[in-house]
Structure formats: structure tokens, C-alpha cells
Design a protein around this motif. Structure first.
Motif, PDB file in Angstrom:
ATOM      1  N   ALA A   1       3.664   7.326   1.749  1.00  0.00           N
ATOM      2  CA  ALA A   1       3.471   8.739   1.423  1.00  0.00           C
ATOM      3  C   ALA A   1       3.860   9.631   2.606  1.00  0.00           C
ATOM      4  O   ALA A   1       4.456  10.692   2.413  1.00  0.00           O
ATOM      5  N   ASP A   2       3.554   9.203   3.813  1.00  0.00           N
ATOM      6  CA  ASP A   2       3.893   9.971   5.008  1.00  0.00           C
ATOM      7  C   ASP A   2       5.395   9.978   5.250  1.00  0.00           C
ATOM      8  O   ASP A   2       6.002  11.029   5.479  1.00  0.00           O
ATOM      9  N   VAL A   3       6.011   8.823   5.148  1.00  0.00           N
ATOM     10  CA  VAL A   3       7.448   8.700   5.395  1.00  0.00           C
ATOM     11  C   VAL A   3       8.253   9.492   4.368  1.00  0.00           C
ATOM     12  O   VAL A   3       9.270  10.102   4.695  1.00  0.00           O
ATOM     13  N   SER A   4       7.776   9.526   3.121  1.00  0.00           N
ATOM     14  CA  SER A   4       8.499  10.273   2.076  1.00  0.00           C
ATOM     15  C   SER A   4       8.439  11.777   2.323  1.00  0.00           C
ATOM     16  O   SER A   4       9.295  12.515   1.849  1.00  0.00           O
ATOM     17  N   ASP A   5       7.416  12.227   3.022  1.00  0.00           N
ATOM     18  CA  ASP A   5       7.224  13.641   3.354  1.00  0.00           C
ATOM     19  C   ASP A   5       7.182  14.531   2.109  1.00  0.00           C
ATOM     20  O   ASP A   5       7.607  15.679   2.142  1.00  0.00           O
ATOM     21  N   THR A   6       6.674  13.997   0.997  1.00  0.00           N
ATOM     22  CA  THR A   6       6.584  14.787  -0.232  1.00  0.00           C
ATOM     23  C   THR A   6       5.148  15.105  -0.615  1.00  0.00           C
ATOM     24  O   THR A   6       4.906  16.115  -1.252  1.00  0.00           O
ATOM     25  N   LEU A   7       4.202  14.260  -0.237  1.00  0.00           N
ATOM     26  CA  LEU A   7       2.793  14.534  -0.496  1.00  0.00           C
ATOM     27  C   LEU A   7       2.193  15.249   0.706  1.00  0.00           C
ATOM     28  O   LEU A   7       2.556  14.965   1.847  1.00  0.00           O
ATOM     29  N   LYS A   8       1.265  16.156   0.430  1.00  0.00           N
ATOM     30  CA  LYS A   8       0.566  16.895   1.477  1.00  0.00           C
ATOM     31  C   LYS A   8      -0.935  16.797   1.229  1.00  0.00           C
ATOM     32  O   LYS A   8      -1.382  16.654   0.091  1.00  0.00           O
ATOM     33  N   LEU A   9      -1.718  16.859   2.298  1.00  0.00           N
ATOM     34  CA  LEU A   9      -3.168  16.891   2.145  1.00  0.00           C
ATOM     35  C   LEU A   9      -3.551  18.047   1.232  1.00  0.00           C
ATOM     36  O   LEU A   9      -3.007  19.144   1.355  1.00  0.00           O
ATOM     37  N   GLY A  10      -4.472  17.784   0.322  1.00  0.00           N
ATOM     38  CA  GLY A  10      -4.930  18.830  -0.588  1.00  0.00           C
ATOM     39  C   GLY A  10      -4.129  18.960  -1.866  1.00  0.00           C
ATOM     40  O   GLY A  10      -4.516  19.712  -2.757  1.00  0.00           O
ATOM     41  N   ASP A  11      -2.988  18.251  -1.982  1.00  0.00           N
ATOM     42  CA  ASP A  11      -2.231  18.276  -3.228  1.00  0.00           C
ATOM     43  C   ASP A  11      -3.121  17.785  -4.369  1.00  0.00           C
ATOM     44  O   ASP A  11      -3.928  16.866  -4.194  1.00  0.00           O
ATOM     45  N   TYR A  12      -2.955  18.390  -5.536  1.00  0.00           N
ATOM     46  CA  TYR A  12      -3.689  17.966  -6.725  1.00  0.00           C
ATOM     47  C   TYR A  12      -2.862  16.942  -7.487  1.00  0.00           C
ATOM     48  O   TYR A  12      -1.693  17.172  -7.767  1.00  0.00           O
ATOM     49  N   VAL A  13      -3.487  15.833  -7.839  1.00  0.00           N
ATOM     50  CA  VAL A  13      -2.818  14.787  -8.614  1.00  0.00           C
ATOM     51  C   VAL A  13      -3.215  14.977 -10.071  1.00  0.00           C
ATOM     52  O   VAL A  13      -4.383  14.848 -10.436  1.00  0.00           O
TER      53      VAL A  13
ATOM     54  N   SER B   1      -6.687  13.193  -0.177  1.00  0.00           N
ATOM     55  CA  SER B   1      -7.653  13.460   0.889  1.00  0.00           C
ATOM     56  C   SER B   1      -7.221  12.898   2.235  1.00  0.00           C
ATOM     57  O   SER B   1      -7.745  13.307   3.267  1.00  0.00           O
ATOM     58  N   GLU B   2      -6.286  11.963   2.219  1.00  0.00           N
ATOM     59  CA  GLU B   2      -5.801  11.384   3.472  1.00  0.00           C
ATOM     60  C   GLU B   2      -4.395  10.836   3.256  1.00  0.00           C
ATOM     61  O   GLU B   2      -4.095  10.297   2.191  1.00  0.00           O
ATOM     62  N   ILE B   3      -3.561  10.996   4.265  1.00  0.00           N
ATOM     63  CA  ILE B   3      -2.233  10.398   4.260  1.00  0.00           C
ATOM     64  C   ILE B   3      -2.137   9.538   5.512  1.00  0.00           C
ATOM     65  O   ILE B   3      -2.293  10.039   6.631  1.00  0.00           O
ATOM     66  N   LYS B   4      -1.953   8.241   5.304  1.00  0.00           N
ATOM     67  CA  LYS B   4      -1.914   7.304   6.425  1.00  0.00           C
ATOM     68  C   LYS B   4      -0.632   7.497   7.232  1.00  0.00           C
ATOM     69  O   LYS B   4       0.461   7.542   6.651  1.00  0.00           O
ATOM     70  N   PRO B   5      -0.748   7.618   8.549  1.00  0.00           N
ATOM     71  CA  PRO B   5       0.451   7.767   9.389  1.00  0.00           C
ATOM     72  C   PRO B   5       1.415   6.597   9.180  1.00  0.00           C
ATOM     73  O   PRO B   5       0.988   5.440   9.123  1.00  0.00           O
ATOM     74  N   ASP B   6       2.666   6.910   9.020  1.00  0.00           N
ATOM     75  CA  ASP B   6       3.753   5.937   8.835  1.00  0.00           C
ATOM     76  C   ASP B   6       3.668   5.143   7.529  1.00  0.00           C
ATOM     77  O   ASP B   6       4.402   4.185   7.339  1.00  0.00           O
TER      78      ASP B   6
ATOM     79  N   PRO C   1       0.820  -1.205   0.000  1.00  0.00           N
ATOM     80  CA  PRO C   1       0.000   0.000   0.000  1.00  0.00           C
ATOM     81  C   PRO C   1       0.859   1.263   0.000  1.00  0.00           C
ATOM     82  O   PRO C   1       1.926   1.306   0.618  1.00  0.00           O
ATOM     83  N   TRP C   2       0.354   2.292  -0.700  1.00  0.00           N
ATOM     84  CA  TRP C   2       1.122   3.526  -0.876  1.00  0.00           C
ATOM     85  C   TRP C   2       0.901   4.522   0.260  1.00  0.00           C
ATOM     86  O   TRP C   2       1.687   5.436   0.452  1.00  0.00           O
ATOM     87  N   GLY C   3      -0.193   4.368   0.992  1.00  0.00           N
ATOM     88  CA  GLY C   3      -0.397   5.173   2.190  1.00  0.00           C
ATOM     89  C   GLY C   3      -1.109   6.494   1.988  1.00  0.00           C
ATOM     90  O   GLY C   3      -0.927   7.421   2.772  1.00  0.00           O
ATOM     91  N   PHE C   4      -1.964   6.596   0.969  1.00  0.00           N
ATOM     92  CA  PHE C   4      -2.748   7.814   0.788  1.00  0.00           C
ATOM     93  C   PHE C   4      -4.083   7.474   0.135  1.00  0.00           C
ATOM     94  O   PHE C   4      -4.264   6.396  -0.426  1.00  0.00           O
ATOM     95  N   THR C   5      -5.016   8.405   0.245  1.00  0.00           N
ATOM     96  CA  THR C   5      -6.349   8.257  -0.326  1.00  0.00           C
ATOM     97  C   THR C   5      -6.631   9.465  -1.207  1.00  0.00           C
ATOM     98  O   THR C   5      -6.197  10.576  -0.904  1.00  0.00           O
ATOM     99  N   LEU C   6      -7.369   9.228  -2.297  1.00  0.00           N
ATOM    100  CA  LEU C   6      -7.727  10.287  -3.234  1.00  0.00           C
ATOM    101  C   LEU C   6      -9.216  10.604  -3.149  1.00  0.00           C
ATOM    102  O   LEU C   6     -10.017   9.760  -2.743  1.00  0.00           O
ATOM    103  N   LYS C   7      -9.560  11.818  -3.587  1.00  0.00           N
ATOM    104  CA  LYS C   7     -10.967  12.197  -3.753  1.00  0.00           C
ATOM    105  C   LYS C   7     -11.070  13.065  -5.004  1.00  0.00           C
ATOM    106  O   LYS C   7     -10.066  13.541  -5.524  1.00  0.00           O
ATOM    107  N   GLY C   8     -12.293  13.251  -5.472  1.00  0.00           N
ATOM    108  CA  GLY C   8     -12.531  14.132  -6.612  1.00  0.00           C
ATOM    109  C   GLY C   8     -12.596  13.378  -7.920  1.00  0.00           C
ATOM    110  O   GLY C   8     -12.974  12.221  -7.973  1.00  0.00           O
ATOM    111  N   GLY C   9     -12.253  14.071  -8.983  1.00  0.00           N
ATOM    112  CA  GLY C   9     -12.286  13.490 -10.319  1.00  0.00           C
ATOM    113  C   GLY C   9     -13.416  14.059 -11.143  1.00  0.00           C
ATOM    114  O   GLY C   9     -14.340  14.707 -10.637  1.00  0.00           O
ATOM    115  N   VAL C  10     -13.320  13.838 -12.437  1.00  0.00           N
ATOM    116  CA  VAL C  10     -14.312  14.352 -13.373  1.00  0.00           C
ATOM    117  C   VAL C  10     -15.720  13.836 -13.028  1.00  0.00           C
ATOM    118  O   VAL C  10     -16.710  14.502 -13.296  1.00  0.00           O
TER     119      VAL C  10
END
Length: 111
Positions: free
Chosen positions: A68-80, A60-65, A42-51
């Protein structure tokens, strides 16, 4: 007329220092950038939105540890904007591409 600030503590007041601004708001970027996660799901994050819901795809969510959390590069609200070099506007397509990633996941992100 004087304003009453008795309910506002020193910590709640807005500071002009860069440090305070940096801690309270994520860094905004002009250009999209790549985030590379390694090791497989698992990559450790959740998405929301889309067409499907007329909204951009966002983290929409970054799972602790999680990765995605450990890399410290993704933030809540980032657009994919893309997954593994494929532009994504559909949440369904983004999820399929993420699930099909084997050992490395590359996201094109805008903040």
C-alpha cells in the motif's frame, strides 16, 4: 488591540499558495475510485471502523515499504467502501474479503 505573534514562526503561518495546502491536506475526491494492489498478502495496511462500531471503514495504518505504501495510492483516513467488487459496511466482512484475495486486491476508496 495588537496580537502577539512572537511564538509563531514563519513556517507555522498559513500560506495562500497551492503548494502549502497540497502538502498539509490530502486531496479530496468527489467520486470513489479504485485502488488495485498486486502481488498477494501482506497488503501493508490496517483498517478500523465498520458498522460494528457505527463508524465508516477507514485506513488506520499504512506499513512503511508495504504494498500500500509503495503504490502511493492509499492514504491514512481513506474510506474503504468496497473490496473486490463487494460493498462493505462491516469490518469483519472487509477483513475476510481482503484475506481471501489471492494475487490482486481491488479497493473502492473515497477520500
Amino acid at each position: 488591540m495588537e496580537s502577539d505573534n512572537s511564538d509563531v514562526s514563519d513556517e507555522d503561518k498559513i500560506s495562500d499558495t497551492d503548494e502549502k495546502v497540497e502538502k498539509s491536506a490530502p486531496l479530496l475526491t468527489v467520486e470513489p475510485f479504485e485502488v488495485v494492489l498486486k502481488g498477494g498478502s501482506p497488503w501493508g495496511f490496517t483498517l478500523k471502523g465498520g458498522v460494528e462500531v457505527r463508524s465508516p471503514i477507514q485506513i488506520s495504518e499504512i506499513k512503511p515499504d508495504g504494498k500500500a505504501d509503495v503504490s502511493d495510492t492509499l492514504k491514512l483516513g481513506d474510506y474503504v467502501l468496497g473490496v473486490n467488487d463487494v460493498k462493505c459496511v462491516s469490518l469483519t466482512e472487509a477483513v475476510q474479503l481482503i484475506q481471501s484475495a489471492f494475487r490482486t486486491l481491488t479497493l473502492l476508496v473515497w477520500r
